[in-house]
Write an enzyme that holds these catalytic residues in place. Structure first.
Site, PDB file in Angstrom:
ATOM      1  N   GLY A   1      29.479   9.690  55.996  1.00 28.47           N
ATOM      2  CA  GLY A   1      29.638   9.767  57.520  1.00 28.47           C
ATOM      3  C   GLY A   1      28.208   9.468  58.075  1.00 28.47           C
ATOM      4  O   GLY A   1      27.211   9.558  57.211  1.00 28.47           O
TER       5      GLY A   1
ATOM      6  N   GLN B   1      21.269   9.618  63.821  1.00 30.95           N
ATOM      7  CA  GLN B   1      20.752   9.118  62.277  1.00 30.95           C
ATOM      8  C   GLN B   1      20.007   7.970  62.301  1.00 30.95           C
ATOM      9  O   GLN B   1      19.219   7.433  61.605  1.00 30.95           O
ATOM     10  CB  GLN B   1      21.498   9.205  61.426  1.00 30.95           C
TER      11      GLN B   1
ATOM     12  N   CYS C   1      23.392  15.386  53.305  1.00 32.68           N
ATOM     13  CA  CYS C   1      23.030  14.565  54.500  1.00 32.68           C
ATOM     14  C   CYS C   1      22.206  13.606  54.268  1.00 32.68           C
ATOM     15  O   CYS C   1      20.927  13.547  53.553  1.00 32.68           O
ATOM     16  CB  CYS C   1      22.701  15.482  55.394  1.00 32.68           C
ATOM     17  N   LEU C   2      22.546  12.313  54.644  1.00 32.74           N
ATOM     18  CA  LEU C   2      21.585  11.175  54.542  1.00 32.74           C
ATOM     19  C   LEU C   2      20.324  11.438  55.090  1.00 32.74           C
ATOM     20  O   LEU C   2      19.180  10.845  54.424  1.00 32.74           O
ATOM     21  CB  LEU C   2      22.374   9.930  55.037  1.00 32.74           C
TER      22      LEU C   2
ATOM     23  N   HIS D   1      30.696  18.033  60.328  1.00 35.90           N
ATOM     24  CA  HIS D   1      29.276  17.863  59.975  1.00 35.90           C
ATOM     25  C   HIS D   1      28.633  16.783  61.023  1.00 35.90           C
ATOM     26  O   HIS D   1      27.566  17.124  61.377  1.00 35.90           O
ATOM     27  CB  HIS D   1      28.956  17.439  58.306  1.00 35.90           C
ATOM     28  N   GLU D   2      29.311  15.702  61.101  1.00 42.01           N
ATOM     29  CA  GLU D   2      28.866  14.617  62.014  1.00 42.01           C
ATOM     30  C   GLU D   2      28.828  15.051  63.402  1.00 42.01           C
ATOM     31  O   GLU D   2      28.024  14.570  64.037  1.00 42.01           O
ATOM     32  CB  GLU D   2      29.851  13.468  61.846  1.00 42.01           C
TER      33      GLU D   2
ATOM     34  N   HIS E   1      25.837  16.621  64.291  1.00 41.92           N
ATOM     35  CA  HIS E   1      24.629  15.725  64.534  1.00 41.92           C
ATOM     36  C   HIS E   1      24.678  15.111  65.930  1.00 41.92           C
ATOM     37  O   HIS E   1      23.516  14.966  66.466  1.00 41.92           O
ATOM     38  CB  HIS E   1      25.074  14.414  63.419  1.00 41.92           C
TER      39      HIS E   1
HETATM   40 NI    NI Z   1      24.421  14.336  58.006  1.00 41.23          NI
END
Ligand code: NI
Length: 198
Positions: free
Chosen positions: A45, A50, A102-103, A144-145, A148
């Protein structure tokens, strides 16, 4: 185009995103860039903040978890999925825990408790409206996304104790002492090139 991924400490990650008002070639390019960036980082995701954007947009691809999803009795919509102007209409009272990463917070994995099922209103990349229920892994990844695009990170959900235990690790990331197999952008440091050994 692959974009560097902003890490914890970047103000972009704390932005509350705004609805996308209209389709445009630029918007479609942004969606393509988000997908390309997610795949390059082997993520499941990615949300617009991000990569330093402020659109209420995130992308998801859980294809490689298809067997787990089917084994759990879940449905697997066509992947990838693009969520524009998502609005969480309802969340179940029942909760589950699951280990998240998370990236934007490389190498940190922590158990997060979230509602098990959600109802989400959103538009796809063609701006077609959907209202759908999600459960299992998809509900997890989507929440989660979704966080963000509201400027929320999964570590915000951890207990004070867990956060204290992670304090040094998170401080290192915030200060740019971090690397990943994909390129990063750290506030005050700038671009951190991808490290194939990371
Ligand atoms: Ni994330």
């Amino acid at each position: 185009m692959i974009h560097p991924i902003h890490v914890l400490g970047s103000p972009a990650l704390r932005t509350v995103c705004e609805d996308v008002e209209a389709d445009s070639p630029e918007f479609q390019q942004l969606v393509d860039d988000m997908l390309e960036t997610m795949y390059a980082a082997q993520g499941i995701g990615l949300a617009a903040p991000q990569i330093g954007r402020t659109e209420r947009l995130f992308v998801v691809d859980v294809s490689h978890m298809e067997q787990d999803i089917r084994d759990a009795g879940g449905e697997m919509p066509p992947q990838p999925m693009v969520f524009v102007n998502a609005d969480l209409a309802e969340a179940s009272e029942s909760e589950t825990d699951f280990e998240e990463g998370c990236l934007s917070i490389p190498d940190v994995h922590e158990t997060v408790i979230r509602p098990e099922r959600i109802h989400l209103r959103y538009r796809d990349r063609s701006f077609k409206e959907h209202t759908e229920q999600f459960n299992g892994i998809l509900a997890r990844v989507i929440q989660h996304e979704y966080d963000h695009v509201d400027g929320v990170l999964f570590v915000d959900h951890l207990s004070g104790l867990r956060r204290r235990l992670l304090r040094r690790t998170l401080a290192d990331i915030r200060e740019g002492r971090v690397s990943a197999s994909y390129s990063l952008y750290a506030d005050g440091v700038g671009l951190i090139e991808a490290d194939p050994d990371a």
